[in-house]
Motif scaffolding. Structure first.
Motif, PDB file in Angstrom:
ATOM      1  N   ARG A  68      11.015  51.384 -25.552  1.00 30.67           N
ATOM      2  CA  ARG A  68      10.165  50.768 -26.316  1.00 30.67           C
ATOM      3  C   ARG A  68      10.286  50.453 -27.815  1.00 30.67           C
ATOM      4  N   GLU A  69      10.655  51.766 -28.449  1.00 30.11           N
ATOM      5  CA  GLU A  69      10.996  51.682 -29.746  1.00 30.11           C
ATOM      6  C   GLU A  69      12.134  50.821 -30.292  1.00 30.11           C
ATOM      7  N   ALA A  70      13.114  51.116 -29.346  1.00 28.48           N
ATOM      8  CA  ALA A  70      14.264  50.231 -29.415  1.00 28.48           C
ATOM      9  C   ALA A  70      14.113  48.974 -29.287  1.00 28.48           C
ATOM     10  N   VAL A  71      13.445  48.437 -28.499  1.00 26.46           N
ATOM     11  CA  VAL A  71      13.378  47.114 -28.090  1.00 26.46           C
ATOM     12  C   VAL A  71      12.501  46.415 -29.353  1.00 26.46           C
ATOM     13  N   LEU A  72      11.341  47.106 -29.726  1.00 26.66           N
ATOM     14  CA  LEU A  72      10.408  46.547 -30.720  1.00 26.66           C
ATOM     15  C   LEU A  72      11.187  46.463 -32.123  1.00 26.66           C
ATOM     16  N   GLU A  73      11.935  47.526 -32.371  1.00 28.53           N
ATOM     17  CA  GLU A  73      12.693  47.473 -33.565  1.00 28.53           C
ATOM     18  C   GLU A  73      13.786  46.422 -33.599  1.00 28.53           C
ATOM     19  N   LEU A  74      14.641  46.168 -32.782  1.00 21.75           N
ATOM     20  CA  LEU A  74      15.613  45.248 -32.819  1.00 21.75           C
ATOM     21  C   LEU A  74      14.797  43.702 -32.583  1.00 21.75           C
ATOM     22  N   GLY A  75      13.573  43.716 -31.925  1.00 21.95           N
ATOM     23  CA  GLY A  75      12.926  42.285 -31.687  1.00 21.95           C
ATOM     24  C   GLY A  75      12.369  41.968 -33.157  1.00 21.95           C
ATOM     25  N   THR A  76      12.602  42.808 -34.176  1.00 19.51           N
ATOM     26  CA  THR A  76      12.132  42.044 -35.586  1.00 19.51           C
ATOM     27  C   THR A  76      13.565  42.115 -36.252  1.00 19.51           C
ATOM     28  N   SER A  77      14.549  42.618 -36.150  1.00 23.79           N
ATOM     29  CA  SER A  77      15.711  42.592 -36.643  1.00 23.79           C
ATOM     30  C   SER A  77      16.660  41.656 -36.054  1.00 23.79           C
ATOM     31  N   LEU A  78      16.726  41.375 -34.841  1.00 21.62           N
ATOM     32  CA  LEU A  78      17.471  40.621 -34.296  1.00 21.62           C
ATOM     33  C   LEU A  78      17.234  38.918 -33.445  1.00 21.62           C
ATOM     34  N   ALA A  79      15.816  38.877 -33.895  1.00 16.74           N
ATOM     35  CA  ALA A  79      15.232  37.695 -33.293  1.00 16.74           C
ATOM     36  C   ALA A  79      16.342  36.386 -33.438  1.00 16.74           C
ATOM     37  N   GLY A  80      16.477  35.617 -32.801  1.00 18.11           N
ATOM     38  CA  GLY A  80      17.354  34.523 -33.281  1.00 18.11           C
ATOM     39  C   GLY A  80      18.834  34.876 -33.115  1.00 18.11           C
ATOM     40  N   HIS A  81      19.133  36.074 -32.829  1.00 23.14           N
ATOM     41  CA  HIS A  81      20.688  36.341 -32.475  1.00 23.14           C
ATOM     42  C   HIS A  81      20.830  36.345 -30.919  1.00 23.14           C
ATOM     43  N   SER A  82      22.062  36.350 -30.747  1.00 25.79           N
ATOM     44  CA  SER A  82      22.432  35.981 -29.369  1.00 25.79           C
ATOM     45  C   SER A  82      21.846  37.085 -28.302  1.00 25.79           C
ATOM     46  N   SER A  83      21.859  37.069 -26.876  1.00 22.58           N
ATOM     47  CA  SER A  83      21.427  37.984 -26.268  1.00 22.58           C
ATOM     48  C   SER A  83      22.486  39.001 -25.919  1.00 22.58           C
ATOM     49  N   ASP A  84      23.652  38.733 -26.207  1.00 20.58           N
ATOM     50  CA  ASP A  84      24.620  39.632 -25.847  1.00 20.58           C
ATOM     51  C   ASP A  84      24.681  40.501 -27.116  1.00 20.58           C
ATOM     52  N   GLU A  85      24.334  40.060 -28.358  1.00 20.21           N
ATOM     53  CA  GLU A  85      24.569  40.981 -29.310  1.00 20.21           C
ATOM     54  C   GLU A  85      23.167  41.923 -29.372  1.00 20.21           C
ATOM     55  N   ALA A  86      21.940  41.519 -28.974  1.00 19.85           N
ATOM     56  CA  ALA A  86      20.926  42.170 -28.522  1.00 19.85           C
ATOM     57  C   ALA A  86      21.350  43.203 -27.463  1.00 19.85           C
ATOM     58  N   TYR A  87      21.890  42.888 -26.285  1.00 22.22           N
ATOM     59  CA  TYR A  87      22.481  43.791 -25.625  1.00 22.22           C
ATOM     60  C   TYR A  87      23.114  44.867 -26.173  1.00 22.22           C
ATOM     61  N   GLU A  88      24.030  44.761 -26.942  1.00 32.98           N
ATOM     62  CA  GLU A  88      24.851  45.619 -27.422  1.00 32.98           C
ATOM     63  C   GLU A  88      24.247  46.774 -28.378  1.00 32.98           C
ATOM     64  N   GLN A  89      23.441  45.957 -28.939  1.00 43.25           N
ATOM     65  CA  GLN A  89      22.304  47.024 -29.970  1.00 43.25           C
ATOM     66  C   GLN A  89      21.596  47.948 -29.106  1.00 43.25           C
TER      67      GLN A  89
END
Length: 77
Positions: free
Chosen positions: A25-46
């Motif tokens: 949950r913490e990882a998803v929410l943190e990346l949800g604010t910093s990677l919104a609008g980036h590619s799904s593949d980039e979010a997956y890698e992170q």
């Protein structure tokens, strides 16, 4: 005692699961604010990078892709 008798008790099992949900949950929410609008593949890698060392024998499954897609779509506040 048989080897099949060796297992975490119900309370420990529940705590392990709760703790792992919290890490996810913490990882998803943190990346949800910093990677919104980036590619799904980039979010997956992170997500993979943040989770792989937090679990023994980590193997990403379809949940990681689902959350990466949601992050890329900006579905998290």
């Amino acid at each position: 005692m048989h080897s099949s008798d060796i297992a975490w008790n119900d309370e420990a099992r529940a705590k392990i699961l709760d703790d792992s949900d919290k890490v996810l949950r913490e990882a998803v929410l943190e990346l949800g604010t910093s990677l919104a609008g980036h590619s799904s593949d980039e979010a997956y890698e992170q997500l993979f990078a943040r989770l792989k060392d937090r679990f023994i024998d980590f193997e990403p499954g379809p949940d990681i892709r689902k959350y990466a897609d949601a992050i890329a779509a900006g579905d998290f506040a």
